[in-house]
Write a protein that holds these residues in place. Structure first.
Motif, PDB file in Angstrom:
ATOM      1  N   ASN A   6      26.014  65.681  36.497  1.00 35.54           N
ATOM      2  CA  ASN A   6      25.368  66.363  35.361  1.00 35.54           C
ATOM      3  C   ASN A   6      23.866  66.555  35.556  1.00 35.54           C
ATOM      4  O   ASN A   6      23.109  66.496  34.599  1.00 35.54           O
ATOM      5  N   LYS A   7      23.434  66.774  36.780  1.00 31.00           N
ATOM      6  CA  LYS A   7      22.012  66.990  37.076  1.00 31.00           C
ATOM      7  C   LYS A   7      21.795  68.402  37.598  1.00 31.00           C
ATOM      8  O   LYS A   7      22.675  69.027  38.156  1.00 31.00           O
ATOM      9  N   LYS A   8      20.569  68.900  37.409  1.00 27.16           N
ATOM     10  CA  LYS A   8      20.114  70.137  38.026  1.00 27.16           C
ATOM     11  C   LYS A   8      19.302  69.730  39.253  1.00 27.16           C
ATOM     12  O   LYS A   8      18.480  68.831  39.175  1.00 27.16           O
ATOM     13  N   VAL A   9      19.530  70.396  40.390  1.00 31.68           N
ATOM     14  CA  VAL A   9      18.964  69.957  41.663  1.00 31.68           C
ATOM     15  C   VAL A   9      18.078  71.044  42.257  1.00 31.68           C
ATOM     16  O   VAL A   9      18.450  72.215  42.288  1.00 31.68           O
ATOM     17  N   ILE A  10      16.893  70.640  42.718  1.00 28.71           N
ATOM     18  CA  ILE A  10      15.991  71.502  43.471  1.00 28.71           C
ATOM     19  C   ILE A  10      15.975  70.974  44.900  1.00 28.71           C
ATOM     20  O   ILE A  10      15.717  69.793  45.126  1.00 28.71           O
ATOM     21  N   CYS A  26      26.135  69.869  50.778  1.00 28.45           N
ATOM     22  CA  CYS A  26      26.459  68.485  50.430  1.00 28.45           C
ATOM     23  C   CYS A  26      26.437  68.283  48.919  1.00 28.45           C
ATOM     24  O   CYS A  26      27.305  67.605  48.366  1.00 28.45           O
ATOM     25  N   VAL A  27      25.459  68.875  48.246  1.00 33.42           N
ATOM     26  CA  VAL A  27      25.343  68.735  46.797  1.00 33.42           C
ATOM     27  C   VAL A  27      26.518  69.416  46.095  1.00 33.42           C
ATOM     28  O   VAL A  27      26.986  68.948  45.059  1.00 33.42           O
ATOM     29  N   LYS A  28      27.035  70.499  46.668  1.00 33.30           N
ATOM     30  CA  LYS A  28      28.156  71.220  46.056  1.00 33.30           C
ATOM     31  C   LYS A  28      29.429  70.388  45.991  1.00 33.30           C
ATOM     32  O   LYS A  28      30.351  70.741  45.268  1.00 33.30           O
ATOM     33  N   THR A  29      29.491  69.286  46.715  1.00 31.47           N
ATOM     34  CA  THR A  29      30.672  68.424  46.640  1.00 31.47           C
ATOM     35  C   THR A  29      30.729  67.676  45.322  1.00 31.47           C
ATOM     36  O   THR A  29      31.784  67.165  44.956  1.00 31.47           O
ATOM     37  N   VAL A  30      29.610  67.610  44.598  1.00 25.83           N
ATOM     38  CA  VAL A  30      29.581  67.015  43.260  1.00 25.83           C
ATOM     39  C   VAL A  30      29.744  68.165  42.272  1.00 25.83           C
ATOM     40  O   VAL A  30      28.834  68.963  42.085  1.00 25.83           O
ATOM     41  N   GLU A  31      30.904  68.273  41.659  1.00 25.28           N
ATOM     42  CA  GLU A  31      31.233  69.436  40.836  1.00 25.28           C
ATOM     43  C   GLU A  31      30.305  69.609  39.639  1.00 25.28           C
ATOM     44  O   GLU A  31      30.033  70.731  39.226  1.00 25.28           O
ATOM     45  N   SER A  32      29.806  68.525  39.074  1.00 17.38           N
ATOM     46  CA  SER A  32      28.985  68.644  37.870  1.00 17.38           C
ATOM     47  C   SER A  32      27.499  68.838  38.171  1.00 17.38           C
ATOM     48  O   SER A  32      26.704  69.024  37.263  1.00 17.38           O
ATOM     49  N   ALA A  33      27.111  68.822  39.440  1.00 21.09           N
ATOM     50  CA  ALA A  33      25.718  69.065  39.822  1.00 21.09           C
ATOM     51  C   ALA A  33      25.489  70.563  39.961  1.00 21.09           C
ATOM     52  O   ALA A  33      26.348  71.294  40.428  1.00 21.09           O
ATOM     53  N   GLU A  34      24.295  71.017  39.544  1.00 22.67           N
ATOM     54  CA  GLU A  34      23.964  72.439  39.613  1.00 22.67           C
ATOM     55  C   GLU A  34      22.714  72.627  40.467  1.00 22.67           C
ATOM     56  O   GLU A  34      21.662  72.073  40.168  1.00 22.67           O
ATOM     57  N   VAL A  35      22.818  73.417  41.534  1.00 18.55           N
ATOM     58  CA  VAL A  35      21.674  73.737  42.380  1.00 18.55           C
ATOM     59  C   VAL A  35      20.938  74.905  41.726  1.00 18.55           C
ATOM     60  O   VAL A  35      21.480  75.996  41.613  1.00 18.55           O
ATOM     61  N   VAL A  36      19.695  74.667  41.274  1.00 21.40           N
ATOM     62  CA  VAL A  36      18.931  75.718  40.615  1.00 21.40           C
ATOM     63  C   VAL A  36      17.966  76.397  41.577  1.00 21.40           C
ATOM     64  O   VAL A  36      17.520  77.524  41.320  1.00 21.40           O
ATOM     65  N   PHE A  37      17.629  75.734  42.691  1.00 23.58           N
ATOM     66  CA  PHE A  37      16.727  76.319  43.688  1.00 23.58           C
ATOM     67  C   PHE A  37      16.989  75.650  45.018  1.00 23.58           C
ATOM     68  O   PHE A  37      17.128  74.434  45.108  1.00 23.58           O
TER      69      PHE A  37
END
Length: 44
Positions: A6-10, A26-37
């Motif tokens: 449940n985090k937004k990631v830069i 790697c971050v995309k493996t966590v479904e609830s994480a959102e890459v914003v930049f």
């Protein structure tokens, strides 16, 4: 449970180290994480 749940990631990757797109995959493996930049920079 992940620290990225449940985090937004830069992401700022390094041209001579680990590039941004690699970290993003790697971050995309966590479904609830959102890459914003995501970017790869050259730190000289």
């Amino acid at each position: 449970m992940s620290i990225l749940d449940n985090k937004k990631v830069i992401i700022i990757g390094d041209r001579d180290g680990i590039p941004g797109p690699a970290i993003e995959e790697c971050v995309k493996t966590v479904e609830s994480a959102e890459v914003v930049f995501s970017s790869t920079e050259c730190f000289v």
